[in-house]
Scaffold this motif. Structure first.
Motif, PDB file in Angstrom:
ATOM      1  N   HIS A  85      -6.269 -22.992 -10.382  1.00 16.06           N
ATOM      2  CA  HIS A  85      -5.861 -21.753 -11.039  1.00 16.06           C
ATOM      3  C   HIS A  85      -7.030 -20.779 -11.137  1.00 16.06           C
ATOM      4  O   HIS A  85      -6.848 -19.565 -10.955  1.00 16.06           O
ATOM      5  N   TYR A  86      -8.214 -21.290 -11.422  1.00 16.14           N
ATOM      6  CA  TYR A  86      -9.396 -20.438 -11.503  1.00 16.14           C
ATOM      7  C   TYR A  86      -9.686 -19.796 -10.141  1.00 16.14           C
ATOM      8  O   TYR A  86     -10.006 -18.604 -10.064  1.00 16.14           O
ATOM      9  N   ILE A  87      -9.549 -20.576  -9.085  1.00 20.95           N
ATOM     10  CA  ILE A  87      -9.759 -20.035  -7.733  1.00 20.95           C
ATOM     11  C   ILE A  87      -8.759 -18.924  -7.446  1.00 20.95           C
ATOM     12  O   ILE A  87      -9.104 -17.882  -6.880  1.00 20.95           O
ATOM     13  N   VAL A  88      -7.506 -19.126  -7.839  1.00 18.70           N
ATOM     14  CA  VAL A  88      -6.473 -18.103  -7.631  1.00 18.70           C
ATOM     15  C   VAL A  88      -6.829 -16.829  -8.395  1.00 18.70           C
ATOM     16  O   VAL A  88      -6.660 -15.718  -7.882  1.00 18.70           O
ATOM     17  N   ILE A  89      -7.324 -16.966  -9.622  1.00 21.13           N
ATOM     18  CA  ILE A  89      -7.713 -15.792 -10.407  1.00 21.13           C
ATOM     19  C   ILE A  89      -8.839 -15.030  -9.712  1.00 21.13           C
ATOM     20  O   ILE A  89      -8.842 -13.790  -9.675  1.00 21.13           O
ATOM     21  N   ILE A  90      -9.797 -15.749  -9.125  1.00 23.95           N
ATOM     22  CA  ILE A  90     -10.879 -15.103  -8.382  1.00 23.95           C
ATOM     23  C   ILE A  90     -10.304 -14.341  -7.186  1.00 23.95           C
ATOM     24  O   ILE A  90     -10.668 -13.179  -6.927  1.00 23.95           O
ATOM     25  N   VAL A  91      -9.387 -14.972  -6.449  1.00 20.71           N
ATOM     26  CA  VAL A  91      -8.776 -14.317  -5.280  1.00 20.71           C
ATOM     27  C   VAL A  91      -7.975 -13.094  -5.720  1.00 20.71           C
ATOM     28  O   VAL A  91      -8.052 -12.025  -5.091  1.00 20.71           O
ATOM     29  N   GLN A  92      -7.182 -13.226  -6.796  1.00 21.90           N
ATOM     30  CA  GLN A  92      -6.443 -12.090  -7.334  1.00 21.90           C
ATOM     31  C   GLN A  92      -7.374 -10.906  -7.594  1.00 21.90           C
ATOM     32  O   GLN A  92      -7.083  -9.764  -7.216  1.00 21.90           O
ATOM     33  N   THR A  93      -8.467 -11.203  -8.258  1.00 21.82           N
ATOM     34  CA  THR A  93      -9.407 -10.160  -8.662  1.00 21.82           C
ATOM     35  C   THR A  93     -10.022  -9.474  -7.455  1.00 21.82           C
ATOM     36  O   THR A  93     -10.130  -8.237  -7.409  1.00 21.82           O
ATOM     37  N   VAL A  94     -10.440 -10.250  -6.468  1.00 25.28           N
ATOM     38  CA  VAL A  94     -11.035  -9.679  -5.249  1.00 25.28           C
ATOM     39  C   VAL A  94     -10.035  -8.767  -4.544  1.00 25.28           C
ATOM     40  O   VAL A  94     -10.387  -7.658  -4.105  1.00 25.28           O
ATOM     41  N   LEU A  95      -8.791  -9.208  -4.440  1.00 26.92           N
ATOM     42  CA  LEU A  95      -7.762  -8.399  -3.780  1.00 26.92           C
ATOM     43  C   LEU A  95      -7.504  -7.101  -4.541  1.00 26.92           C
ATOM     44  O   LEU A  95      -7.372  -6.031  -3.933  1.00 26.92           O
ATOM     45  N   LEU A  96      -7.428  -7.186  -5.872  1.00 30.34           N
ATOM     46  CA  LEU A  96      -7.169  -5.993  -6.679  1.00 30.34           C
ATOM     47  C   LEU A  96      -8.319  -4.995  -6.571  1.00 30.34           C
ATOM     48  O   LEU A  96      -8.089  -3.780  -6.457  1.00 30.34           O
ATOM     49  N   ILE A  97      -9.538  -5.483  -6.605  1.00 33.51           N
ATOM     50  CA  ILE A  97     -10.695  -4.585  -6.468  1.00 33.51           C
ATOM     51  C   ILE A  97     -10.703  -3.949  -5.081  1.00 33.51           C
ATOM     52  O   ILE A  97     -10.983  -2.742  -4.933  1.00 33.51           O
ATOM     53  N   ALA A  98     -10.371  -4.736  -4.056  1.00 31.73           N
ATOM     54  CA  ALA A  98     -10.330  -4.198  -2.694  1.00 31.73           C
ATOM     55  C   ALA A  98      -9.297  -3.082  -2.576  1.00 31.73           C
ATOM     56  O   ALA A  98      -9.570  -2.020  -1.992  1.00 31.73           O
ATOM     57  N   VAL A  99      -8.111  -3.298  -3.144  1.00 31.44           N
ATOM     58  CA  VAL A  99      -7.076  -2.268  -3.121  1.00 31.44           C
ATOM     59  C   VAL A  99      -7.538  -1.037  -3.896  1.00 31.44           C
ATOM     60  O   VAL A  99      -7.362   0.106  -3.446  1.00 31.44           O
ATOM     61  N   GLY A 100      -8.130  -1.250  -5.075  1.00 34.51           N
ATOM     62  CA  GLY A 100      -8.591  -0.125  -5.883  1.00 34.51           C
ATOM     63  C   GLY A 100      -9.659   0.693  -5.183  1.00 34.51           C
ATOM     64  O   GLY A 100      -9.607   1.932  -5.169  1.00 34.51           O
ATOM     65  N   VAL A 101     -10.636   0.018  -4.581  1.00 39.84           N
ATOM     66  CA  VAL A 101     -11.748   0.714  -3.939  1.00 39.84           C
ATOM     67  C   VAL A 101     -11.306   1.400  -2.650  1.00 39.84           C
ATOM     68  O   VAL A 101     -11.641   2.573  -2.397  1.00 39.84           O
ATOM     69  N   ILE A 102     -10.549   0.690  -1.812  1.00 41.83           N
ATOM     70  CA  ILE A 102     -10.183   1.221  -0.497  1.00 41.83           C
ATOM     71  C   ILE A 102      -9.071   2.263  -0.594  1.00 41.83           C
ATOM     72  O   ILE A 102      -9.155   3.336   0.012  1.00 41.83           O
ATOM     73  N   ALA A 103      -8.023   1.946  -1.358  1.00 40.13           N
ATOM     74  CA  ALA A 103      -6.850   2.825  -1.384  1.00 40.13           C
ATOM     75  C   ALA A 103      -6.965   3.966  -2.386  1.00 40.13           C
ATOM     76  O   ALA A 103      -6.423   5.050  -2.156  1.00 40.13           O
ATOM     77  N   PHE A 104      -7.665   3.721  -3.515  1.00 40.69           N
ATOM     78  CA  PHE A 104      -7.662   4.721  -4.588  1.00 40.69           C
ATOM     79  C   PHE A 104      -9.066   5.180  -4.994  1.00 40.69           C
ATOM     80  O   PHE A 104      -9.224   5.827  -6.032  1.00 40.69           O
ATOM     81  N   LYS A 105     -10.057   4.848  -4.170  1.00 41.09           N
ATOM     82  CA  LYS A 105     -11.417   5.357  -4.357  1.00 41.09           C
ATOM     83  C   LYS A 105     -12.003   5.031  -5.734  1.00 41.09           C
ATOM     84  O   LYS A 105     -12.736   5.829  -6.321  1.00 41.09           O
ATOM     85  N   VAL A 106     -11.672   3.853  -6.257  1.00 43.48           N
ATOM     86  CA  VAL A 106     -12.262   3.425  -7.528  1.00 43.48           C
ATOM     87  C   VAL A 106     -13.733   3.114  -7.288  1.00 43.48           C
ATOM     88  O   VAL A 106     -14.085   2.379  -6.360  1.00 43.48           O
ATOM     89  N   LYS A 107     -14.600   3.678  -8.106  1.00 42.00           N
ATOM     90  CA  LYS A 107     -16.035   3.477  -7.961  1.00 42.00           C
ATOM     91  C   LYS A 107     -16.535   2.531  -9.047  1.00 42.00           C
ATOM     92  O   LYS A 107     -16.428   2.829 -10.231  1.00 42.00           O
ATOM     93  N   ILE A 108     -17.060   1.400  -8.630  1.00 43.60           N
ATOM     94  CA  ILE A 108     -17.583   0.419  -9.580  1.00 43.60           C
ATOM     95  C   ILE A 108     -19.083   0.260  -9.340  1.00 43.60           C
ATOM     96  O   ILE A 108     -19.554   0.281  -8.210  1.00 43.60           O
ATOM     97  N   SER A 109     -19.818   0.107 -10.420  1.00 44.56           N
ATOM     98  CA  SER A 109     -21.276   0.048 -10.273  1.00 44.56           C
ATOM     99  C   SER A 109     -21.910  -0.864 -11.312  1.00 44.56           C
ATOM    100  O   SER A 109     -23.079  -0.710 -11.651  1.00 44.56           O
ATOM    101  N   GLY A 110     -21.131  -1.798 -11.861  1.00 44.82           N
ATOM    102  CA  GLY A 110     -21.637  -2.651 -12.923  1.00 44.82           C
ATOM    103  C   GLY A 110     -22.401  -3.858 -12.421  1.00 44.82           C
ATOM    104  O   GLY A 110     -22.569  -4.070 -11.216  1.00 44.82           O
ATOM    105  N   ASN A 111     -22.858  -4.669 -13.360  1.00 45.27           N
ATOM    106  CA  ASN A 111     -23.601  -5.889 -13.074  1.00 45.27           C
ATOM    107  C   ASN A 111     -22.644  -6.970 -12.584  1.00 45.27           C
ATOM    108  O   ASN A 111     -21.752  -7.386 -13.330  1.00 45.27           O
ATOM    109  N   PRO A 112     -22.785  -7.450 -11.335  1.00 42.56           N
ATOM    110  CA  PRO A 112     -21.846  -8.455 -10.796  1.00 42.56           C
ATOM    111  C   PRO A 112     -21.831  -9.745 -11.612  1.00 42.56           C
ATOM    112  O   PRO A 112     -20.770 -10.356 -11.779  1.00 42.56           O
TER     113      PRO A 112
END
Length: 247
Positions: A107-134
């Protein structure tokens, strides 16, 4: 450890074969991200210093983590318990604790994958700019995932049958989603309700993610949110010890 990793790999393969569960877990949060991104675009809500889609992305990450952490954890365990799987495991070399741990790790692995996909969609499709501490982002995400899985695990002791798992899980999920600052700031709520909502782990995780992603927050800025989530993990662990049952 080898047995745990092997069992986690098996659980992952089984998860990928269940198309309905795969759709609900991975596609559902992405659908929300795309839908709200198209609706709001570059608009900014009044009183906020960020675009609506920027505000929504961390909330949808939390929503996805709750789907996996609360609903899948609770429903999956109750179903297996009702089928007598844990009783039959007593006759096999695989320990019941190892099976539970493999579920949680998967389940934890799935949550990581979910998060990566959502960030990818946000950054690529909607130009979300993130700059925080990884690292801080990972810390908040991991503690939030542990928190939601702990809640799901605690619920298993309170749910008697698989049939009753769905309404209990959905009630818990929707309360935390709508009062957790996922789709709108909690400051929009009535004052008495805002205090209750701010005690929820979903609200603390949403706020911490936004601070880390957009405001360059350090550990000193989000320690209160981390403390509240850690308290939820501890409380749910104590509850689980009291109400948990194998059969």
């Amino acid at each position: 450890m080898t047995t745990l990793l092997r069992q986690t790999a098996i659980e992952t393969k089984l998860f990928l074969r269940r198309r309905d569960e795969l759709l609900w877990t991975l596609a559902f949060p992405i659908m929300f991200m795309v839908l709200f991104g198209l609706i709001y675009g570059n608009s900014t809500w009044s009183g906020m210093n960020m675009r609506s889609v920027d505000f929504l992305m961390p909330g949808i990450i939390v929503m996805g983590a709750m789907v996996t952490g609360i609903m899948r954890t609770s429903a999956g365990f109750v179903q297996e318990r009702e089928k007598g799987i844990y009783r039959r495991l007593a006759l096999t070399p695989l320990k019941r604790e190892t099976l539970i741990a493999s579920h949680l790790l998967q389940h934890y692995i799935v949550i990581i994958v979910q998060t990566v996909l959502l960030i990818a969609v946000g950054v690529i499709a909607f130009k979300v700019k993130i700059s925080g501490n990884p690292f801080l982002f990972w810390l908040v995400l991991t503690l939030g995932a542990l928190c939601f899985m702990s809640i799901g695990f605690a619920l298993t002791g309170l749910i008697k049958t698989a049939r009753s798992a769905t309404p209990v899980n959905q009630m818990t999920y929707f309360i935390m989603m709508f009062l957790g600052g996922v789709f709108f700031p909690n400051s929009m709520l009535p004052k008495f309700l805002e205090h209750i909502a701010n005690a929820l782990p979903s609200a603390q995780m949403s706020n911490a993610l936004r601070q880390v992603l957009y405001q360059h927050a350090g550990i000193g800025d989000i320690w209160q949110q981390l403390l509240v989530m850690a308290a939820w993990v501890l409380a749910c662990y104590v509850i689980s010890l009291k109400v948990f049952r194998w059969e």
